[in-house]
Design a protein around this motif. Sequence first.
Motif, PDB file in Angstrom:
ATOM      1  N   LYS A   1       0.824  -1.215   0.000  1.00 28.08           N
ATOM      2  CA  LYS A   1       0.000   0.000   0.000  1.00 28.08           C
ATOM      3  C   LYS A   1       0.854   1.260   0.000  1.00 28.08           C
ATOM      4  O   LYS A   1       0.577   2.229   0.707  1.00 28.08           O
ATOM      5  N   THR A   2       1.904   1.256  -0.795  1.00 30.68           N
ATOM      6  CA  THR A   2       2.770   2.424  -0.913  1.00 30.68           C
ATOM      7  C   THR A   2       3.339   2.471  -2.322  1.00 30.68           C
ATOM      8  O   THR A   2       3.545   1.430  -2.957  1.00 30.68           O
ATOM      9  N   LEU A   3       3.579   3.673  -2.812  1.00 31.11           N
ATOM     10  CA  LEU A   3       4.135   3.869  -4.149  1.00 31.11           C
ATOM     11  C   LEU A   3       5.661   3.914  -4.153  1.00 31.11           C
ATOM     12  O   LEU A   3       6.263   4.117  -5.215  1.00 31.11           O
ATOM     13  N   ARG A   4       6.274   3.739  -3.034  1.00 31.33           N
ATOM     14  CA  ARG A   4       7.720   3.906  -2.934  1.00 31.33           C
ATOM     15  C   ARG A   4       8.499   2.956  -3.847  1.00 31.33           C
ATOM     16  O   ARG A   4       9.472   3.395  -4.496  1.00 31.33           O
ATOM     17  N   PRO A   5       8.160   1.653  -3.951  1.00 34.75           N
ATOM     18  CA  PRO A   5       8.958   0.787  -4.847  1.00 34.75           C
ATOM     19  C   PRO A   5       9.000   1.289  -6.286  1.00 34.75           C
ATOM     20  O   PRO A   5      10.078   1.324  -6.898  1.00 34.75           O
ATOM     21  N   LEU A   6       7.872   1.677  -6.826  1.00 46.00           N
ATOM     22  CA  LEU A   6       7.860   2.168  -8.209  1.00 46.00           C
ATOM     23  C   LEU A   6       8.557   3.511  -8.330  1.00 46.00           C
ATOM     24  O   LEU A   6       9.214   3.794  -9.349  1.00 46.00           O
ATOM     25  N   LEU A   7       8.436   4.362  -7.313  1.00 44.15           N
ATOM     26  CA  LEU A   7       9.116   5.655  -7.358  1.00 44.15           C
ATOM     27  C   LEU A   7      10.629   5.479  -7.305  1.00 44.15           C
ATOM     28  O   LEU A   7      11.373   6.215  -7.975  1.00 44.15           O
ATOM     29  N   VAL A   8      11.116   4.522  -6.508  1.00 46.83           N
ATOM     30  CA  VAL A   8      12.563   4.259  -6.448  1.00 46.83           C
ATOM     31  C   VAL A   8      13.066   3.764  -7.799  1.00 46.83           C
ATOM     32  O   VAL A   8      14.122   4.207  -8.286  1.00 46.83           O
ATOM     33  N   LEU A   9      12.320   2.854  -8.424  1.00 47.88           N
ATOM     34  CA  LEU A   9      12.740   2.352  -9.738  1.00 47.88           C
ATOM     35  C   LEU A   9      12.745   3.478 -10.775  1.00 47.88           C
ATOM     36  O   LEU A   9      13.701   3.615 -11.545  1.00 47.88           O
ATOM     37  N   GLY A  10      11.694   4.277 -10.798  1.00 45.58           N
ATOM     38  CA  GLY A  10      11.641   5.370 -11.757  1.00 45.58           C
ATOM     39  C   GLY A  10      12.746   6.389 -11.552  1.00 45.58           C
ATOM     40  O   GLY A  10      13.368   6.865 -12.517  1.00 45.58           O
ATOM     41  N   THR A  11      13.032   6.718 -10.285  1.00 43.44           N
ATOM     42  CA  THR A  11      14.089   7.691 -10.000  1.00 43.44           C
ATOM     43  C   THR A  11      15.458   7.151 -10.408  1.00 43.44           C
ATOM     44  O   THR A  11      16.280   7.869 -10.998  1.00 43.44           O
ATOM     45  N   SER A  12      15.710   5.894 -10.114  1.00 42.44           N
ATOM     46  CA  SER A  12      17.015   5.312 -10.470  1.00 42.44           C
ATOM     47  C   SER A  12      17.206   5.253 -11.990  1.00 42.44           C
ATOM     48  O   SER A  12      18.300   5.539 -12.491  1.00 42.44           O
TER      49      SER A  12
END
Length: 339
Positions: A101-112
């Motif tokens: 229930k968090t967007l952090r995994p996709l945000l980390v991948l997109g940022t990297s």
Amino acid sequence: MRTKDELVPPEERPTEPVRPRMTRTRLGIFVATSVVYLAIVVGVLTTSWPVRFDWQVMLFRPYKQWPEIHTFLDYFVVLGQRGPTAVAVAAWLGWCTYKQKTLRPLLVLGTSLLLLNATVGAAKIGMGRLGPHYATSVGSNEMFAGGDIFPSGHTANAVVTWGVLAYLATTPRTRRVASVIAALLALGVGMTTVYLGTHWMSDVTLGWSAGLLVLLALPWFEAPMAVAEAWLLAGWHRLRERSTLVPAAVAPLAAIGAPRGPADDQRPAAREPVGVGGRSASGPRVPEGRPHLPARPHTARSERTPVTPTGSRRPPHSDRTPRTSPLGPATGRGRTVGG
């Protein structure tokens, strides 16, 4: 009595996703990797020992030394190709996003991936090095010749894509295991490109350094990613609230064409306020309904039942004598001729 969580070793207990911080150790590794990166670039620009080693490996022609593994390595190198690896890792992290229930995994991948494209892409275009198959002269560094292989994109992408999984691990043991697997994959992809002759050895070394710098710099972007996650979730909630309000506003309009029921006929008719001169305040005068009579549904003229007129209509018969004598040729209208 010990609980179930107490029976599990502390290092294997599931914990909340921890946002890594730029610690002193991580900062030291970042600085050391940056020094290695600059040393490789300077060594290639000055045509020193990295270039001499590149030519020694290239003239050795590894793809001719072990041709039996050539087919396997053609498929294995896909693990460093950006398109397939990004799709596979994004699918897994999308599932993690749904479960956590968090967007952090996709945000980390997109940022990297954005950092990788910005840094490695700029270096490729800026230095323009040609690959071993397109080299013009033996011993040259082949720099600023319109190429785009320095640093190796396959190698850097393998470090970042598989390293993100280790970066997002929730337990120390999982992080260590994922880090070892990511390092082996990145090492294998880099050496495969050297075997196939698509990259110099210095390209691969610089690709490892570039990918590691992206992973080490991710903690600096944790705060912007948290702000982006809050902004995206707030926008999603506003969109859902707006979509739930639309049916409520349209629902009363749907009842206009609904048929009237018995309960509707018992409601008192709403009367419009009458203004000066017997006219309504909002427009022309509308005739009022009679409150003591129930309202009837309006029917079209073609649907009304025809009414039979009262009285009898006697059809003409030949045996009946008319009340007045018919006028003949010898009689006048009410008089006899010659009478």
